[in-house]
Design a protein around this motif. Structure first.
Motif: not given
Length: 116
Positions: A78-81, A86-92, A104-110
């Motif tokens: 949670g802290e990492f995300v 925004h751009d870094a999140a999309i790249d990741l 790693l992909f699921n860090l962003f689910v929900g």
């Protein structure tokens, strides 16, 4: 040489190259498959930028260190995300998809898209 001392070179289409410890890189299905085939250099498709790959490598290393110190994985994630632009999140997200790393992909689910 012990496996944790070995590295794999991961290259992106934008010519960025990052060495990642094998023990961490094996989380990514694409890298694990290449290692099983005896490859030590993994080429990633055009969708993965060097920035995304660097962010993924930083996540792997920081998460492993946090776990070694007994930090709760979900709290770390949670802290990492939250610390990503925004751009870094999309790249990741692109990197996670093309690396085949579902965790790693699921860090962003929900996660609320308007956070970024």
């Amino acid at each position: 040489m012990a496996e944790e001392d070995q590295t794999v070179l991961v290259r992106c289409a934008d010519l960025a190259r990052i060495e990642v410890p094998v023990s961490l890189a094996q989380r990514a299905a694409r890298v694990a498959a290449a290692l099983e085939a005896g490859e030590r250099v993994v080429e990633l498709p055009r969708g993965v930028s060097g920035k995304g790959l660097a962010t993924a490598a930083a996540y792997y290393e920081a998460r492993a260190e946090a776990e070694a110190w007994g930090v709760d994985g979900a709290e770390f994630d949670g802290e990492f995300v939250q610390g990503l632009t925004h751009d870094a999140a999309i790249d990741l997200i692109y990197a996670a998809h093309h690396l085949g790393d579902q965790a790693l992909f699921n860090l962003f689910v929900g996660y609320k898209a308007n956070h970024f």
